[in-house]
Design a protein around this motif. Structure first.
Motif, PDB file in Angstrom:
ATOM      1  N   ILE A   1       7.710   9.054   5.032  1.00  0.00           N
ATOM      2  CA  ILE A   1       6.737   8.624   4.374  1.00  0.00           C
ATOM      3  C   ILE A   1       5.688   9.762   3.741  1.00  0.00           C
ATOM      4  CG2 ILE A   1       4.740   6.876   4.125  1.00  0.00           C
ATOM      5  CD1 ILE A   1       7.122   5.572   4.369  1.00  0.00           C
TER       6      ILE A   1
ATOM      7  N   ILE B   1       1.662  -1.999   9.011  1.00  0.00           N
ATOM      8  CA  ILE B   1       3.237  -2.176   9.248  1.00  0.00           C
ATOM      9  C   ILE B   1       3.246  -2.079  10.463  1.00  0.00           C
ATOM     10  CG2 ILE B   1       5.395  -1.470   8.474  1.00  0.00           C
ATOM     11  CD1 ILE B   1       4.579  -0.458   5.961  1.00  0.00           C
TER      12      ILE B   1
ATOM     13  N   MET C   1       4.898  13.043   0.141  1.00  0.00           N
ATOM     14  CA  MET C   1       3.896  12.483  -0.706  1.00  0.00           C
ATOM     15  C   MET C   1       2.923  13.587  -1.153  1.00  0.00           C
ATOM     16  SD  MET C   1       2.749   9.072   0.944  1.00  0.00           S
ATOM     17  CE  MET C   1       1.770   8.260  -0.439  1.00  0.00           C
TER      18      MET C   1
ATOM     19  N   VAL D   1      -0.432  13.136  -2.824  1.00  0.00           N
ATOM     20  CA  VAL D   1      -1.405  12.337  -3.206  1.00  0.00           C
ATOM     21  C   VAL D   1      -2.930  12.979  -2.764  1.00  0.00           C
ATOM     22  CG1 VAL D   1      -0.254  10.449  -3.674  1.00  0.00           C
ATOM     23  CG2 VAL D   1      -1.027  10.690  -1.397  1.00  0.00           C
TER      24      VAL D   1
ATOM     25  N   ILE E   1       0.783  -1.310   0.071  1.00  0.00           N
ATOM     26  CA  ILE E   1      -0.024   0.117  -0.025  1.00  0.00           C
ATOM     27  C   ILE E   1       0.828   1.260   0.085  1.00  0.00           C
ATOM     28  CG2 ILE E   1      -1.816   1.535   1.317  1.00  0.00           C
ATOM     29  CD1 ILE E   1      -2.757  -1.034   2.133  1.00  0.00           C
ATOM     30  N   VAL E   2       1.808   1.387   1.055  1.00  0.00           N
ATOM     31  CA  VAL E   2       2.700   2.433   0.903  1.00  0.00           C
ATOM     32  C   VAL E   2       3.448   2.585  -0.181  1.00  0.00           C
ATOM     33  CG1 VAL E   2       4.689   3.340   2.340  1.00  0.00           C
ATOM     34  CG2 VAL E   2       2.884   2.308   3.608  1.00  0.00           C
TER      35      VAL E   2
ATOM     36  N   MET F   1       1.237   3.912  -3.180  1.00  0.00           N
ATOM     37  CA  MET F   1       0.834   5.313  -2.865  1.00  0.00           C
ATOM     38  C   MET F   1       2.107   6.401  -3.106  1.00  0.00           C
ATOM     39  SD  MET F   1      -2.348   4.926  -2.683  1.00  0.00           S
ATOM     40  CE  MET F   1      -2.863   6.876  -2.714  1.00  0.00           C
ATOM     41  N   ARG F   2       3.222   5.993  -2.791  1.00  0.00           N
ATOM     42  CA  ARG F   2       4.348   6.656  -2.788  1.00  0.00           C
ATOM     43  C   ARG F   2       4.803   6.890  -4.321  1.00  0.00           C
ATOM     44  NH1 ARG F   2       7.711  10.070  -1.982  1.00  0.00           N
ATOM     45  NH2 ARG F   2       9.079  10.270  -0.586  1.00  0.00           N
TER      46      ARG F   2
ATOM     47  N   GLY G   1      -2.007   1.293   5.116  1.00  0.00           N
ATOM     48  CA  GLY G   1      -0.736   0.695   5.136  1.00  0.00           C
ATOM     49  C   GLY G   1       0.368   0.865   6.052  1.00  0.00           C
TER      50      GLY G   1
ATOM     51  N   ILE H   1      -5.288   6.575   2.576  1.00  0.00           N
ATOM     52  CA  ILE H   1      -5.104   4.936   2.282  1.00  0.00           C
ATOM     53  C   ILE H   1      -3.630   4.642   2.621  1.00  0.00           C
ATOM     54  CG2 ILE H   1      -4.933   3.456   0.079  1.00  0.00           C
ATOM     55  CD1 ILE H   1      -7.145   5.118  -1.121  1.00  0.00           C
ATOM     56  N   THR H   2      -2.810   5.527   2.554  1.00  0.00           N
ATOM     57  CA  THR H   2      -1.442   5.365   2.823  1.00  0.00           C
ATOM     58  C   THR H   2      -1.351   4.817   4.277  1.00  0.00           C
ATOM     59  OG1 THR H   2      -0.739   6.968   1.278  1.00  0.00           O
ATOM     60  CG2 THR H   2       1.031   6.108   2.755  1.00  0.00           C
TER      61      THR H   2
END
Lengths: 395, 313
Positions: B91, B112, B95, B97, A350-351, A354-355, B108, B104-105
């Protein structure tokens, strides 16, 4: 491009693909080789292989459903697991022998019940939430999905509660010919494999029937969606995704369109649930856990939001992840618990997506044009253009 | 019975409040719904578990909790903040986005965190190595079964919340944070270094979440899923209070915490309320406590998306 054209000139076909398409084709080819290798060497039993194909088909179906909502329309639906669960429970409660409500009905009736229940649930969830802002919709839908799970878990007199529903017949139960197909088919002994003789018996044939069920569900959904996506209706959905205010300014009732997309997607998810119930022959409230929702989200985003073939691809990747991590269990030397590795992998995907590639691996291409227009269009118009502009030399 | 439920509601609320403040702060200043917030709580809880195992009790106790536990609490807060800052730096920061992409990130990221914790500690539940205490005798006579440790949870949470209040109202950083939550662009053109304020927001929000996680572990037990399971309840509190409002988040946390813990009363409402027959009640069991909170959340989103304390947009 037709199949014949591909066979006639494979090189041209290959070079006509984008890099991503080539990569995906390579991945699929490698994966197929790996699976065939597993089959030949006997690591992978044929029946289990068909089971995996079924599960992959199920995830593809769920992804197709979510693709209608998120990919076409931009609705953040985090209640995939609820629709999957209502589909599974719908058919299970109608057809299972241990069902506390109806029971022992034909699976075709179960399918109908499941779809009706899913449509009702979609309306119940959609009517309040689809007017909300995107991030509120995400939170509200995951909350309502949890409510559905809690209700199924606790309403024992309706759903058997945490014990789940057992005794679900296979999908073709009661059908002429197909009902007894696994029993009537002879056992085929395959003796030319290097790993020794493998007998394809009754369980193999019933697994094959399951694959037939899921493939036909996928085929129907895929072609319906393909048509819908290109129709004027699909165009409105895409407009809503990119700019809802614009769609409203054009006089479209966006709430209605969003509701239609939401219900359509939910029905396809319920279809996956129906298939799962008749594959697993047992459903329990654990099947509604939110992790299913996020598996499907990963599949859709990985494939490319809005792209149907991407959704199919994503579904298969999810099974590769699920089963690949299970495979690691066989290695004793790994010093930690392998089960969380799956979760880690999903999170990392996912990360990273998106990245680095938010549009997915196979984003929809030329989604606004009929493909035949592109294929038939000449590289250059036949008339009305000069070979070179004035002042430009051609050499 | 009502008093007892109110007491346990108060304890549970103080945990929810610690979680919801951070979520609300990040929602308004970093501008996205952070689904990793619950797992940040888990990080804090497990960091405290490791620390407490290493330092031990350190002699005496305060309110039934060994000194070492407060050291562990500090480490839990620090670790949660550190993890959140590292995530933000590596992270989220780079970004582009939009808020939905970040949402959404963060899912994730949540997976993790949880996967790493589960790899280290297994999926089973554990507890802090602190002997369970008997309820305070003086209160048992009133039907309230509360231990000294429970009092410690509420007291510590109160200290943290009051500290945050002082920070927001009387320090430079607090004023900048409020300005930024109100209008980031305006704050920026006024010369506030918004990225620095944003980093502090992450530190404070995640630190409070870490404290909430430690107390949650003390109140019930530790599992890798504890934070994720609580996340939706915290979202309900934030939305009820009004996204972006710290004081709203506190109020929402108390209301949601109380509602979920007071659910058993619903089926015996007649015995509690005057003027209705004793047998009257809403037939809904304790198992629906969370479901009630989620329904309240959706209802608030529909009727008043700005929540109780939020501004009407």
């Amino acid at each position: 491009m037709s199949l014949r054209a591909i066979v006639d000139d494979p090189n041209a076909y290959w070079s006509g693909l984008t890099r991503a398409e080539q990569g995906v084709s390579g991945f699929i080819a490698g994966f197929v080789v790996l699976l065939l290798g597993g089959l030949f060497t006997g690591i992978l039993a044929p029946t289990y292989f068909l089971f995996l194909v079924g599960i992959a088909g199920m995830y593809s179906l769920l992804s197709l459903g979510l693709n209608v909502q998120w990919g076409y329309t931009g609705l953040i639906n985090f209640s995939v697991a609820a629709f999957f669960g209502i589909g599974a429970y719908g058919t299970a409660l109608a057809s299972a022998s241990s069902s506390p409500v109806a029971g022992n009905l034909a699976p075709a009736v179960g399918l109908f019940v499941a779809l009706v229940l899913a449509a009702i649930l979609a309306l119940l969830i959609g009517i309040p939430t689809l007017r909300l802002r995107a991030d509120y919709l995400a939170i509200a839908s995951i909350g309502l999905a949890e409510v559905v799970r809690i209700v199924i878990l606790n309403e024992d007199q309706l759903t058997n509660g945490s014990a789940g529903v057992r005794g679900i017949p296979t999908f073709f139960d009661g059908w002429p010919l197909l009902d007894t197909f696994p029993q009537t088919m002879p056992s085929v002994a395959v003796s030319w494999l290097p790993s020794g003789t493998v007998v394809l018996g009754q369980s193999f044939w019933s697994a094959l029937l399951n694959v037939v069920v899921v493939v036909s569900f996928i085929a129907v959904s895929y072609f319906v969606l393909k048509r819908a996506h290109r129709s004027p209706w699909g165009r409105v959905l895409r407009t809503i995704r990119s700019d809802e205010d614009l769609a409203r300014a054009l006089g479209k009732n966006t709430y209605r369109y969003k509701m239609q997309a939401f219900v359509l997607g939910s029905l396809i998810m319920a279809l996956a649930g129906v298939f799962y119930a008749h594959l697993n022959l047992f459903v329990s409230p654990g099947d509604l856990s939110p992790i299913t929702t996020f598996y499907v989200w990963v599949a859709v985003m990985l494939g490319g939001s809005g792209s149907n073939r991407g959704a199919l691809f994503g579904g298969f990747v999810i099974v590769a992840i699920r089963e690949g991590t299970r495979f690691l269990n066989a290695f004793e030397f790994i010093p930690f618990d392998v089960a969380p590795l799956r979760l880690l992998l999903i999170g990392v995907i996912i990360v990273l997506l998106m990245r680095f590639r938010p549009e997915g691996v196979l984003p929809p291409q030329r989604e606004l044009i009929w493909p035949s227009v592109v294929d038939d269009a000449p590289e250059q118009p036949d008339s009305g253009v000069r070979d070179s502009k004035a002042g430009e030399s051609n050499d | 019975m009502v008093l007892d439920l109110l007491a346990s509601g108060l304890i549970y609320s103080s945990i929810i409040v610690l979680g919801s403040i951070g979520l609300s702060l990040v929602y308004s200043i970093a501008n996205f719904a952070n689904f990793a917030h619950g797992d940040t709580m888990t990080v804090g809880a497990y960091a405290a578990l490791v620390t407490f195992g290493a330092v031990g009790g350190l002699g005496g106790t305060v309110l039934g909790l060994p000194y070492g536990f407060f050291v562990a609490l500090g480490v839990g807060i620090g670790m949660a903040a550190l993890v959140a800052v590292v995530t933000e730096k590596f992270i989220y920061e780079g970004m582009d986005v939009g808020s939905i992409g970040l949402l959404i990130t963060s899912i994730g990221i949540a997976f993790i965190y949880r996967a790493i914790i589960q790899m280290g500690f297994g999926a089973d539940f554990t507890r802090y190595d602190i002997p369970a205490m008997r309820p305070i005798d003086a209160l048992v006579t009133y039907g309230i079964r509360v231990t000294l440790q429970d009092v410690a949870i509420v007291a510590s949470a109160t200290v943290l919340v009051v500290g945050l209040h002082l920070l927001l109202q009387y320090t430079d950083l607090g004023r900048k944070m409020r300005a930024m939550a109100d209008n980031p662009d305006l704050a920026r053109v006024s010369g506030i270094r918004t990225d620095r304020v944003k980093l502090w927001t992450w530190i404070i929000g995640a630190g409070l979440a870490g404290a909430g996680g430690v107390f949650l572990g003390l109140f019930s037990r530790l599992t890798p899923r504890m934070g994720f399971d609580l996340l939706l309840i915290i979202f309900a509190a934030v939305i009820l209070g009004g996204i972006g409002s710290v004081y709203g988040a506190m109020l929402g946390g108390v209301l949601i915490g109380m509602t979920t813990q007071l659910t058993p009363i619903l089926s015996e409402l007649g015995a509690v309320l005057p003027l209705v027959p004793d047998t009257w009640g809403i037939p809904i069991g304790i198992e629906y406590a969370n479901a009630i909170a989620f329904v309240i959340m959706v209802a608030v989103l529909l009727v008043r998306p700005s929540g109780i304390a939020g501004e009407v947009v």
